[in-house]
Design a protein around this motif. Structure first.
Motif, PDB file in Angstrom:
ATOM      1  N   MET A  11      -6.173   6.800   9.407  1.00 21.80           N
ATOM      2  CA  MET A  11      -7.078   5.856   8.780  1.00 21.80           C
ATOM      3  C   MET A  11      -6.594   4.443   9.086  1.00 21.80           C
ATOM      4  SD  MET A  11      -8.604   6.768   5.121  1.00 21.80           S
ATOM      5  CE  MET A  11      -7.741   5.745   3.950  1.00 21.80           C
ATOM      6  N   THR A  12      -7.459   3.615   9.626  1.00 21.32           N
ATOM      7  CA  THR A  12      -7.053   2.282  10.070  1.00 21.32           C
ATOM      8  C   THR A  12      -6.676   1.366   8.907  1.00 21.32           C
ATOM      9  OG1 THR A  12      -9.369   1.632  10.065  1.00 21.32           O
ATOM     10  CG2 THR A  12      -8.460   2.303  12.178  1.00 21.32           C
ATOM     11  N   ASN A  13      -7.109   1.715   7.703  1.00 23.75           N
ATOM     12  CA  ASN A  13      -6.798   0.866   6.554  1.00 23.75           C
ATOM     13  C   ASN A  13      -5.343   0.953   6.109  1.00 23.75           C
ATOM     14  OD1 ASN A  13      -9.389  -0.217   5.946  1.00 23.75           O
ATOM     15  ND2 ASN A  13     -10.028   1.808   5.255  1.00 23.75           N
ATOM     16  N   THR A  14      -4.634   1.992   6.545  1.00 25.03           N
ATOM     17  CA  THR A  14      -3.355   2.318   5.941  1.00 25.03           C
ATOM     18  C   THR A  14      -2.350   1.164   5.871  1.00 25.03           C
ATOM     19  OG1 THR A  14      -3.700   4.584   6.572  1.00 25.03           O
ATOM     20  CG2 THR A  14      -1.472   3.978   5.941  1.00 25.03           C
ATOM     21  N   PRO A  15      -2.112   0.410   6.978  1.00 27.07           N
ATOM     22  CA  PRO A  15      -1.121  -0.670   6.853  1.00 27.07           C
ATOM     23  C   PRO A  15      -1.504  -1.710   5.800  1.00 27.07           C
ATOM     24  CG  PRO A  15      -1.647  -0.224   9.158  1.00 27.07           C
ATOM     25  CD  PRO A  15      -2.630   0.533   8.331  1.00 27.07           C
ATOM     26  N   ARG A  16      -2.782  -2.020   5.688  1.00 28.84           N
ATOM     27  CA  ARG A  16      -3.206  -2.993   4.673  1.00 28.84           C
ATOM     28  C   ARG A  16      -3.039  -2.439   3.265  1.00 28.84           C
ATOM     29  NH1 ARG A  16      -8.712  -5.582   5.097  1.00 28.84           N
ATOM     30  NH2 ARG A  16      -7.790  -6.879   3.493  1.00 28.84           N
ATOM     31  N   ILE A  17      -3.319  -1.140   3.110  1.00 30.12           N
ATOM     32  CA  ILE A  17      -3.149  -0.537   1.781  1.00 30.12           C
ATOM     33  C   ILE A  17      -1.699  -0.644   1.358  1.00 30.12           C
ATOM     34  CG2 ILE A  17      -3.276   1.592   0.443  1.00 30.12           C
ATOM     35  CD1 ILE A  17      -5.326   2.577   2.529  1.00 30.12           C
ATOM     36  N   VAL A  18      -0.810  -0.290   2.296  1.00 28.65           N
ATOM     37  CA  VAL A  18       0.613  -0.301   1.980  1.00 28.65           C
ATOM     38  C   VAL A  18       1.039  -1.715   1.607  1.00 28.65           C
ATOM     39  CG1 VAL A  18       2.920   0.014   2.935  1.00 28.65           C
ATOM     40  CG2 VAL A  18       1.133   1.712   3.393  1.00 28.65           C
ATOM     41  N   GLU A  19       0.557  -2.705   2.366  1.00 30.80           N
ATOM     42  CA  GLU A  19       0.951  -4.088   2.118  1.00 30.80           C
ATOM     43  C   GLU A  19       0.458  -4.565   0.739  1.00 30.80           C
ATOM     44  OE1 GLU A  19      -0.596  -6.792   5.002  1.00 30.80           O
ATOM     45  OE2 GLU A  19      -0.118  -8.497   3.733  1.00 30.80           O
ATOM     46  N   VAL A  20      -0.819  -4.275   0.449  1.00 34.12           N
ATOM     47  CA  VAL A  20      -1.373  -4.712  -0.833  1.00 34.12           C
ATOM     48  C   VAL A  20      -0.663  -4.008  -1.976  1.00 34.12           C
ATOM     49  CG1 VAL A  20      -3.454  -4.687  -2.274  1.00 34.12           C
ATOM     50  CG2 VAL A  20      -3.619  -5.313   0.136  1.00 34.12           C
ATOM     51  N   ARG A  21      -0.393  -2.722  -1.782  1.00 36.40           N
ATOM     52  CA  ARG A  21       0.280  -1.947  -2.818  1.00 36.40           C
ATOM     53  C   ARG A  21       1.682  -2.499  -3.075  1.00 36.40           C
ATOM     54  NH1 ARG A  21       0.673   2.965  -5.516  1.00 36.40           N
ATOM     55  NH2 ARG A  21       2.715   3.912  -5.272  1.00 36.40           N
ATOM     56  N   GLN A  22       2.376  -2.861  -2.014  1.00 39.30           N
ATOM     57  CA  GLN A  22       3.716  -3.423  -2.180  1.00 39.30           C
ATOM     58  C   GLN A  22       3.668  -4.742  -2.943  1.00 39.30           C
ATOM     59  OE1 GLN A  22       5.022  -3.408   1.901  1.00 39.30           O
ATOM     60  NE2 GLN A  22       6.077  -1.448   1.713  1.00 39.30           N
ATOM     61  N   ASN A  23       2.639  -5.546  -2.658  1.00 40.90           N
ATOM     62  CA  ASN A  23       2.496  -6.815  -3.375  1.00 40.90           C
ATOM     63  C   ASN A  23       2.233  -6.595  -4.860  1.00 40.90           C
ATOM     64  OD1 ASN A  23       2.937  -8.414  -1.177  1.00 40.90           O
ATOM     65  ND2 ASN A  23       0.772  -8.703  -0.686  1.00 40.90           N
ATOM     66  N   ILE A  24       1.382  -5.610  -5.157  1.00 40.16           N
ATOM     67  CA  ILE A  24       1.079  -5.310  -6.569  1.00 40.16           C
ATOM     68  C   ILE A  24       2.344  -4.871  -7.285  1.00 40.16           C
ATOM     69  CG2 ILE A  24      -0.196  -3.783  -8.123  1.00 40.16           C
ATOM     70  CD1 ILE A  24      -2.322  -3.522  -5.893  1.00 40.16           C
ATOM     71  N   LEU A  25       3.088  -3.958  -6.636  1.00 38.66           N
ATOM     72  CA  LEU A  25       4.287  -3.436  -7.273  1.00 38.66           C
ATOM     73  C   LEU A  25       5.343  -4.532  -7.446  1.00 38.66           C
ATOM     74  CD1 LEU A  25       4.545   0.071  -5.596  1.00 38.66           C
ATOM     75  CD2 LEU A  25       3.965  -0.439  -7.965  1.00 38.66           C
ATOM     76  N   LYS A  26       5.436  -5.424  -6.470  1.00 37.69           N
ATOM     77  CA  LYS A  26       6.410  -6.519  -6.553  1.00 37.69           C
ATOM     78  C   LYS A  26       6.044  -7.441  -7.716  1.00 37.69           C
ATOM     79  CE  LYS A  26       8.332 -10.273  -3.826  1.00 37.69           C
ATOM     80  NZ  LYS A  26       7.998 -11.208  -2.746  1.00 37.69           N
ATOM     81  N   HIS A  27       4.769  -7.773  -7.813  1.00 37.66           N
ATOM     82  CA  HIS A  27       4.305  -8.625  -8.920  1.00 37.66           C
ATOM     83  C   HIS A  27       4.588  -7.937 -10.250  1.00 37.66           C
ATOM     84  CE1 HIS A  27       1.817 -11.415 -11.200  1.00 37.66           C
ATOM     85  NE2 HIS A  27       1.206 -10.380 -11.735  1.00 37.66           N
ATOM     86  N   ASN A  28       4.271  -6.624 -10.313  1.00 34.92           N
ATOM     87  CA  ASN A  28       4.505  -5.879 -11.554  1.00 34.92           C
ATOM     88  C   ASN A  28       5.986  -5.885 -11.933  1.00 34.92           C
ATOM     89  OD1 ASN A  28       3.251  -3.790 -13.557  1.00 34.92           O
ATOM     90  ND2 ASN A  28       5.175  -2.890 -12.856  1.00 34.92           N
TER      91      ASN A  28
END
Lengths: 219, 219
Positions: free
Chosen positions: B1-18
């Motif tokens: 799925m071509t979205n995967t790198p962006r998902i991982v990046e956004v998810r990492q940002n959310i977790l970092k903020h949390n």
């Protein structure tokens, strides 16, 4: 949270991609003449026990198969394989739901035209699976009597995304003082007119009605 | 799925903020002298019943309070309020877990220095809450005897993210032929050395041991 617009955008892209794959799957299922049923519920609501009984009964009269999703282990596939029906495990790692692309990958090597029914058991989760179309014809949401009557109100989205509610473990209803009226009222409040089935995989109660419901559906 | 790198990046940002918000919360809790316990489990594992008993008992001897997360309804807050302890509902909409920022917002208007214990009941979900630090001192994962002994193996991440396992609804253990040895072995296989408590909110069995465990902890 500054991340929100990007989250929404990425989430929409994921769902759009999933919907496209699900649409393709649905067409393939239709062409092959296989009726596809997905099962969603909390962890421990009894999806696997219910599915094992279903596969065992159906396997005597037609060709059912199952895909089963879990974060880890292939315990459920091993349990379901006792039915003698073809079964494959999908291991999702940390992902909290199945996606259509996982179903497509798991189907590799199976000839859909050989099957009459395909069951897809989702990861145990009353939230996340609701957004992901898997190309199924029928989605069941299972609710065990031990979980409490309030679950439809507290997890409305998944009840709204399902076609039929199955109340499981009804042999334990008296032990947990299950309030049937409240449970059914709560299901109807969230999804008016929803068909409700009642089963016990342990005693077999309600299974004939379920199998009859399933096999009497138009192909 | 071509979205995967962006998902991982956004998810990492959310977790970092949390994680940043959770770190701030943890400091605030420490300075205020409040001990914070979060509860995670499947839907229907008995978090609210267990918490209502806990708040009722603690409220006689100190100052507990609770935040309770659900997708919809404020039923749980209403149940918990019967304990006479301060309670607030966090409604998450379609979000499958609590995040630290929601906890911070919900605490607005409360003086943490007035509290001895703060309980945070997460959305019923054995997958998604595992990644979100809420600034708590202690995370409990609840497992009801009616869910089956295999849940620790199938949802290992959440058991790994928790500090203590609480086996609930033990009054039903005989009725469901609960295999205590298998359940405990599975918990220990996923998280060796994990402390396991056993309770029935219905009969009160195990509650004194839990309260003693909680109140004897260093501040």
């Amino acid at each position: 949270m500054t991340n929100t617009p990007r989250i929404v955008e990425v989430r929409q892209n994921i769902l759009k991609h999933n919907d496209e794959v699900a649409r393709e799957l649905r067409e393939e299922f239709h062409e092959a003449g296989v009726f596809v049923v997905s099962l969603v519920s909390s962890p421990g609501a009894g999806k696997t026990a219910f599915l094992e009984q279903t596969l065992t009964i159906l396997n005597r009269q037609c060709h059912p198969a199952a895909l089963v999703g879990d974060l880890a282990t292939s315990n459920d596939a091993a349990r379901l394989a006792r039915s003698q029906a073809p079964v494959k495990q999908i291991t999702t790692g940390t992902l909290c739901h199945l996606e259509a692309a996982m179903v497509r990958t798991a189907l590799d090597g199976w000839n859909l035209a050989d099957l009459d029914f395909l069951f897809i058991e989702n990861v145990g989760n009353l939230v996340c699976p609701s957004s992901y179309d898997l190309g199924e014809n029928l989605r069941l949401v299972l609710l065990s009597v031990t979980e409490g009557e309030d679950k439809p109100l507290k997890y409305p989205t998944i009840f709204n995304s399902a076609d039929v509610a199955v109340i499981t473990k009804i042999d334990l209803a008296d032990a947990v003082e299950f309030d049937w009226t409240a449970a059914k009222d709560n299901i109807q409040a969230v999804r008016p007119g929803m068909r409700i089935l009642e089963v016990s995989s342990k005693t077999g109660q309600g299974m004939p009605e379920w199998i009859s419901f399933l096999t009497s559906r138009p192909a």
